[in-house]
Each structure stands twice: as C-alpha cells, then as structure tokens.
Design an enzyme around this catalytic site. Structure first.
Site, PDB file in Angstrom:
ATOM      1  N   GLU A   1      -5.211  -4.807  10.632  1.00 35.42           N
ATOM      2  CA  GLU A   1      -4.190  -3.776  10.810  1.00 35.42           C
ATOM      3  C   GLU A   1      -4.455  -2.999  12.105  1.00 35.42           C
ATOM      4  OE1 GLU A   1      -2.312  -2.692   6.749  1.00 35.42           O
ATOM      5  OE2 GLU A   1      -3.909  -1.292   7.168  1.00 35.42           O
TER       6      GLU A   1
ATOM      7  N   GLY B   1       2.902  -1.148   4.248  1.00 36.28           N
ATOM      8  CA  GLY B   1       2.915   0.286   3.963  1.00 36.28           C
ATOM      9  C   GLY B   1       4.333   0.760   3.688  1.00 36.28           C
ATOM     10  N   GLY B   2       4.954   1.346   4.686  1.00 37.45           N
ATOM     11  CA  GLY B   2       6.275   1.977   4.535  1.00 37.45           C
ATOM     12  C   GLY B   2       7.309   1.126   3.811  1.00 37.45           C
TER      13      GLY B   2
ATOM     14  N   HIS C   1      -9.540   1.230   4.981  1.00 39.22           N
ATOM     15  CA  HIS C   1      -8.277   1.449   5.694  1.00 39.22           C
ATOM     16  C   HIS C   1      -8.518   2.424   6.845  1.00 39.22           C
ATOM     17  CE1 HIS C   1      -4.155   2.555   6.567  1.00 39.22           C
ATOM     18  NE2 HIS C   1      -3.793   1.463   5.928  1.00 39.22           N
TER      19      HIS C   1
ATOM     20  N   ASN D   1       0.874  -1.175   0.000  1.00 40.83           N
ATOM     21  CA  ASN D   1       0.000   0.000   0.000  1.00 40.83           C
ATOM     22  C   ASN D   1       0.907   1.219   0.000  1.00 40.83           C
ATOM     23  OD1 ASN D   1      -1.764   2.079   0.491  1.00 40.83           O
ATOM     24  ND2 ASN D   1      -2.392   1.404   2.525  1.00 40.83           N
ATOM     25  N   TRP D   2       1.028   1.839  -1.163  1.00 42.11           N
ATOM     26  CA  TRP D   2       1.960   2.967  -1.282  1.00 42.11           C
ATOM     27  C   TRP D   2       1.459   4.219  -0.551  1.00 42.11           C
ATOM     28  CZ3 TRP D   2       4.039   3.239  -7.069  1.00 42.11           C
ATOM     29  CH2 TRP D   2       4.800   2.095  -7.310  1.00 42.11           C
ATOM     30  N   LYS D   3       0.169   4.254  -0.241  1.00 42.50           N
ATOM     31  CA  LYS D   3      -0.455   5.448   0.374  1.00 42.50           C
ATOM     32  C   LYS D   3      -0.190   6.676  -0.507  1.00 42.50           C
ATOM     33  CE  LYS D   3      -0.155   3.181   4.801  1.00 42.50           C
ATOM     34  NZ  LYS D   3      -0.109   3.266   6.243  1.00 42.50           N
TER      35      LYS D   3
ATOM     36  N   GLY E   1       2.682   2.387  10.792  1.00 37.10           N
ATOM     37  CA  GLY E   1       3.642   3.472  10.624  1.00 37.10           C
ATOM     38  C   GLY E   1       4.358   3.866  11.902  1.00 37.10           C
TER      39      GLY E   1
ATOM     40  N   GLU F   1      -6.881   4.824   7.841  1.00 38.26           N
ATOM     41  CA  GLU F   1      -6.648   6.231   7.481  1.00 38.26           C
ATOM     42  C   GLU F   1      -7.871   6.812   6.779  1.00 38.26           C
ATOM     43  OE1 GLU F   1      -2.930   5.466   5.464  1.00 38.26           O
ATOM     44  OE2 GLU F   1      -2.059   4.923   7.409  1.00 38.26           O
TER      45      GLU F   1
ATOM     46  N   SER G   1       3.583  -2.061  10.334  1.00 37.61           N
ATOM     47  CA  SER G   1       5.034  -2.107  10.565  1.00 37.61           C
ATOM     48  C   SER G   1       5.669  -3.452  10.224  1.00 37.61           C
ATOM     49  CB  SER G   1       5.365  -1.703  12.015  1.00 37.61           C
ATOM     50  OG  SER G   1       4.987  -0.360  12.242  1.00 37.61           O
TER      51      SER G   1
HETATM   52  P1  13P Z   1       3.046   0.413   7.679  1.00 38.56           P
HETATM   53  O1  13P Z   1       3.553  -0.874   7.084  1.00 38.56           O
HETATM   54  O2  13P Z   1       3.778   1.622   7.189  1.00 38.56           O
HETATM   55  O3  13P Z   1       2.965   0.340   9.167  1.00 38.56           O
HETATM   56  O4  13P Z   1       1.547   0.602   7.138  1.00 38.56           O
HETATM   57  C1  13P Z   1       0.686  -0.438   7.226  1.00 38.56           C
HETATM   58  C2  13P Z   1      -0.531  -0.082   6.452  1.00 38.56           C
HETATM   59  O5  13P Z   1      -1.273   0.800   6.813  1.00 38.56           O
HETATM   60  C3  13P Z   1      -0.783  -0.829   5.211  1.00 38.56           C
HETATM   61  O6  13P Z   1      -2.061  -0.576   4.746  1.00 38.56           O
END
Ligand code: 13P
Length: 247
Positions: free
Chosen positions: A166, A233-234, A94, A9-11, A172, A96, A212
């Site tokens: 999640e 994510g990251g 998600h 997930n590049w966000k 993050g 977010e 994470s």
């Molecule tokens: P991180 O891997 O950066 O913690 O993010 C997880 C995430 O929200 C994937 O959708």
C-alpha cells in the site's frame, strides 16, 4: 493457483447500526468462495458483523490487536478475544498505525508472530511515502519493512500470511499506482520472500495491492501476475465493493 483475496478495511467508519444497514445491501452479492472475501472492521462492530455473515462464505477480520495474551493494557484487545468472536484475519502494520499511532517495526513483528501462532491470518502492510518514491527509495524501504516484519517467523507459517503493498501516497488520495507500478513492487516482494524462505513459499503467498482501488481500476490491477487481490479502504464502505469483488 493462488486464491484471490478481496479484503475491505473499514478503518474508523461504520457504527454498528450503519454496518447492519450496509451489509443488508451487499452480503448476498459478495457471498462467494471463488475468492476469499474478508471484511476487516472496527473491533466494536465485530460481533454485529459476525452475526450477519456467520452463515455466509465471507470471512471476518480485525483492523488491529495487541500481541500480549492479557493483562494491564488499557484499551487493547488480544488475539484470543478476536478468535472468540470468530475473527480469522487481522491487518498488521497499516501505515496509519505506523504513522499516527507510532507502531514500530518491532511491535509489528511481535504482532505477526503472535497472530500466526494463534492461527490468525495476518494481512501485513508495507508501502513507501511519496518522498521515498521520488528519491527512488521505494524498493530499499519495502525490503527493510518485509525483512523486519518476517524476522523470526517460522517458515511453516509464511505461506498463510498475506502481504498488502500500500503506497502511502495512494491511500485515500484518489491517486492510484498504475497497474505496472503496483506489479513491479509486488513482484519484488515475492522475490524478497523467495530470498528469505524459498521459491515454493514465495509462489504460495498472496500479495495484495491497496491504495485508491475502485470499481473502475480494480480489474486492471488484479490482472497482474503478482497481484493476488486488493485491500480496499474507501470503496469497501460503499456498494462499489460489490463491483470490486466481481472484478
Ligand atoms: P483507500 O482504498 O481508501 O485508498 O485505502 C486503502 C487502505 O488503506 C486499505 O488498507
């Protein structure tokens, strides 16, 4: 045997130019069909990424869409638009989107129904806050989120859907749930699906962990019985993603 899914997930990261440069470095190394590799990218990057991965086994995903077909919804994109650009997966619900953009469980449910009807595979996110975990409300919260998400979803679609657990406190933050904590919740989610549908469907559906995940902890997390991969994510916008795919 459930096929593993490793989804990035590049966000809101990666311009089209950056995406081209990044993918040049990683595409060959993540091009496998032993696992389902999915890149969920910002909508404006979709045609660029599609162009680069179209002759590979890597799948394309979106980070969001709107459930109406078309019309006066300024700023939104539809399922049909995604499919037209070869998108086959979409992240829905998600944390977010729920927290920052105030998406309600009703909207999330409508998106899930629209996605499955259009043959898009939804990656449905759920997870508790730190406060909820401390108050031991994790499982009751997850139960509500899953029941709300699957309201009215016909059983013929369910095995194709993917759930991502999640925990919000792990996103993050560098703070991962332990593999056992993640497994506990993922096995609970599988039981919920069994109660909502049946045993067979609950054994077919893929449940991922996200929060994470990195190249050092991925292997242990993915080794758990009820965890069928990760939503990353990251680490998905770094070359570390290659190691996670191989974990
Ligand atoms: P991180 O891997 O950066 O913690 O993010 C997880 C995430 O929200 C994937 O959708």
């Amino acid at each position: 045997m459930r096929k593993r899914v490793i989804a990035g997930n590049w966000k809101m990261n990666m311009t089209g130019t950056e995406a081209k440069k990044f993918l040049k470095k990683i595409v060959e190394k993540i091009n496998t069909d032993k696992k389902e590799i999915v890149l969920c990218v910002p909508s404006i990057d979709i045609p660029i990424v599609n162009n680069i991965i179209k002759n590979t086994k890597i799948k394309l995903g979106a980070e969001n869409f709107y459930f109406e077909n078309r019309g006066a919804y300024t700023g939104e994109i539809s399922a049909e638009m995604l499919i037209d650009q070869k998108v086959s997966y979409v992240i829905i619900g998600h944390s977010e989107r729920r927290q920052i953009f105030k998406e309600t469980s009703k909207m999330i449910n409508k998106k899930i129904i629209k996605a499955v009807e259009e043959n898009l595979i939804p990656i449905i996110c759920c997870g508790e806050t730190l406060k909820q975990r401390e108050k031991k409300e994790t499982l009751s919260h997850i139960k509500k989120q899953i029941e709300d998400a699957y309201k009215g979803v016909d059983e013929k679609y369910v095995k194709k859907t993917i759930i991502a657990y999640e925990p919000i406190w792990a996103i993050g933050t560098g703070k991962t749930a332990t593999a056992d904590e993640a497994e506990d919740v993922c096995s609970y989610i599988r039981k919920l699906i069994k109660n909502l549908y049946d045993e067979k469907i609950s054994q077919e559906i893929r449940i991922l962990y996200g929060g994470s995940v990195n190249k050092n902890n991925a292997k242990e997390i993915f080794s758990k019985e009820n965890i069928d991969g990760g939503l990353i994510g990251g680490a998905s916008i770094k070359e570390d993603f290659i190691d996670i795919v191989k974990a």
